[in-house]
Motif scaffolding. Sequence first.
Motif, PDB file in Angstrom:
ATOM      1  N   TYR A 195     -18.950  -1.150  11.138  1.00  0.00           N
ATOM      2  CA  TYR A 195     -18.360  -1.451  12.142  1.00  0.00           C
ATOM      3  C   TYR A 195     -16.863  -1.883  11.909  1.00  0.00           C
ATOM      4  N   ASP A 196     -16.479  -2.318  10.545  1.00  0.00           N
ATOM      5  CA  ASP A 196     -15.319  -2.713  10.383  1.00  0.00           C
ATOM      6  C   ASP A 196     -14.454  -1.568   9.634  1.00  0.00           C
ATOM      7  N   THR A 197     -14.840  -0.444   9.651  1.00  0.00           N
ATOM      8  CA  THR A 197     -14.210   0.604   9.205  1.00  0.00           C
ATOM      9  C   THR A 197     -13.556   1.601  10.077  1.00  0.00           C
ATOM     10  N   SER A 198     -12.236   1.736  10.200  1.00  0.00           N
ATOM     11  CA  SER A 198     -11.622   2.566  11.036  1.00  0.00           C
ATOM     12  C   SER A 198     -10.314   3.084  10.603  1.00  0.00           C
ATOM     13  N   LEU A 199      -9.621   3.925  11.155  1.00  0.00           N
ATOM     14  CA  LEU A 199      -8.437   4.379  10.893  1.00  0.00           C
ATOM     15  C   LEU A 199      -7.262   3.709  11.655  1.00  0.00           C
ATOM     16  N   MET A 200      -6.575   2.903  10.741  1.00  0.00           N
ATOM     17  CA  MET A 200      -5.247   2.120  11.079  1.00  0.00           C
ATOM     18  C   MET A 200      -4.232   2.781  10.967  1.00  0.00           C
ATOM     19  N   LEU A 201      -3.720   3.436  12.119  1.00  0.00           N
ATOM     20  CA  LEU A 201      -2.534   4.464  12.047  1.00  0.00           C
ATOM     21  C   LEU A 201      -1.215   3.729  11.589  1.00  0.00           C
ATOM     22  N   ARG A 202      -1.060   2.454  11.588  1.00  0.00           N
ATOM     23  CA  ARG A 202       0.415   1.848  11.036  1.00  0.00           C
ATOM     24  C   ARG A 202       0.180   0.603  10.662  1.00  0.00           C
ATOM     25  N   ASP A 203       1.039   0.350   9.664  1.00  0.00           N
ATOM     26  CA  ASP A 203       0.997  -1.280   9.092  1.00  0.00           C
ATOM     27  C   ASP A 203       1.670  -1.850  10.077  1.00  0.00           C
ATOM     28  N   GLY A 204       1.409  -3.141  10.229  1.00  0.00           N
ATOM     29  CA  GLY A 204       1.983  -3.877  11.160  1.00  0.00           C
ATOM     30  C   GLY A 204       0.993  -3.770  12.508  1.00  0.00           C
ATOM     31  N   SER A 205      -0.097  -3.152  12.519  1.00  0.00           N
ATOM     32  CA  SER A 205      -1.213  -3.269  13.558  1.00  0.00           C
ATOM     33  C   SER A 205      -1.916  -4.814  13.592  1.00  0.00           C
ATOM     34  N   VAL A 206      -2.446  -4.979  14.710  1.00  0.00           N
ATOM     35  CA  VAL A 206      -2.961  -6.371  14.946  1.00  0.00           C
ATOM     36  C   VAL A 206      -4.602  -6.035  14.926  1.00  0.00           C
ATOM     37  N   MET A 207      -5.191  -6.755  14.071  1.00  0.00           N
ATOM     38  CA  MET A 207      -6.537  -6.673  13.970  1.00  0.00           C
ATOM     39  C   MET A 207      -7.225  -8.011  13.320  1.00  0.00           C
ATOM     40  N   LYS A 208      -8.384  -8.573  13.979  1.00  0.00           N
ATOM     41  CA  LYS A 208      -9.050  -9.607  13.765  1.00  0.00           C
ATOM     42  C   LYS A 208      -9.475  -9.522  12.110  1.00  0.00           C
ATOM     43  N   ARG A 209      -9.266 -10.548  11.212  1.00  0.00           N
ATOM     44  CA  ARG A 209      -9.732 -10.504   9.619  1.00  0.00           C
ATOM     45  C   ARG A 209      -8.836  -9.541   9.162  1.00  0.00           C
ATOM     46  N   LEU A 210      -7.738  -8.943   9.415  1.00  0.00           N
ATOM     47  CA  LEU A 210      -7.202  -7.902   8.591  1.00  0.00           C
ATOM     48  C   LEU A 210      -6.277  -8.792   7.722  1.00  0.00           C
TER      49      LEU A 210
END
Length: 520
Positions: A195-210
């Motif tokens: 559940y913590d694996t996903s496509l993050m399109l851009r650096d600078g995105s906000v995500m818990k525990r990133l």
Amino acid sequence: MTSTCSLADLAKGIDALFNEFSGPEMPGAVVAVTENGREIFANAYGLANINDDVPMGRKAIIRIGSQSKQFTVLLILMLEAEGKLSLEDEVQKHLPYVPRLEYPVTLGQLASNISGYRDYLQGMIFGGLSLFAPSGRQAARDVVARQDALNFKPGSAMMYSNSGFFMLFEIIEQIEGATFNEILRKRITGPLGMYDTSLMLRDGSVMKRLAAHYTKRAEGWAHLGWGMEYGGGGGIVSTLDDMVVWQHNLIEPKVGTAEMYRRMATPCVFDNGATGFYGLGLVTDVYRGRRAVGHGGSVAGGESESMRFVDDGLGVVIIANNDQVAAFALARRIADIYFDNALPASIELASGRYRQEGGPDVFEIIAKNGVPTFLRYGVGTRFDFGNPGGAKPESGITDLVLSPRPDGKIDGTFCGTPTVYAPLNPNARAAAPLAGRYANTAQGIEVEIEGDAQRGMFRLRSDLGAMNAPIVAADNDLWFLLQPDTDIGPGLTWNATLSVTADGFEINASRLKKLRFTHV
């Protein structure tokens, strides 16, 4: 196989490998080791966020870079099994905007890095668009669509190309009518509980525990992120926990099939009959006589590696939130500890720069801390002297093997094709200055060069952006294109070479070849 190394010694050895990332105010990495699917070691080193003093942990979300490619290929194989496409399809059947150049290219060739399409990230750079400048998916499409030649005949060689996986990413979304993230979650990560694996399109995105991602500069650590939009070739973020689950799925599939993973791990065979090491989104190599299957990743401020010694039961997962962790080499060092591998004898390779006879390829060998190091196109790696064919740069993506000759030259083999490298004169001058104005009209790029027969300034302009960089003569008909604001010396390498032609020059870089410019 069970290790002859005790678990205590294994842990002590791995901790020593990552010791430099255990100090204060250091980014770090997470590491797991499995034996026959059972975790026997795991640890976290350094900080996930230096500013906020957040320790690294197995739940920290980190970019895995090009490990994303195996997920993209698995989705393609799933669609093929459902009759929605074929790996034998020509690219243009699905993506009409992609140019059909000298030869047809299939989806399977994209997935094996044998298509010959130039890498679109390097296409951006040598088109004047910095990877750090903001850009969207259309910019990537435009760079692919403007390609005017292939690096090589498809199937004749292997050269890493993110273009292929960008195209596969586009095809997956087009066929399924959904975002890559939605498809990934529905077909792979959801069923596996990743559940913590996903496509993050851009650096600078906000995500818990990133985790924050870092690069090392003279003044210390700095945040690093690209401005471009990531795709299925390198945009996935994950955690140590999730990647251990994924590695186990490759052994005992719950998602996908054993046949799919067998195909992914089967190395390509070139037109000359030689076997490569890249399969379909997975790399199969032999290290110290043992088969290793996996993939690594390198992005802005991140490095990763997942490696399985498939006949021996050993698995290694490394994810780092900085660009100083040599994940591929460190995974091998962990294997050395586990298998109690002896250090192979070095092969004597004289320091200096060497040029491919009859070609533009140049590399340099230097002694770094007393260890022979291979440098080319801005990247440096140690050698694997245990390779049966000779000295091989210790990189996850290379097919070059070197061995010295009595005459001072070096024999090389690349994708089964022999070549010879001769020493370059360190005081070389070009036969003539490269000064003048040039253009590649197909790609809308103009270049102006000033200077003499030894040094010059390269100024590139296009509708994508600009690049200004120094050039230095490498040979009578060859120039080094340097990083902006740098000079060349031992350990300071070039971004590309400029080969002089009858009416201009060609740019050749690590993943982009034969970018031709003519006098205007």
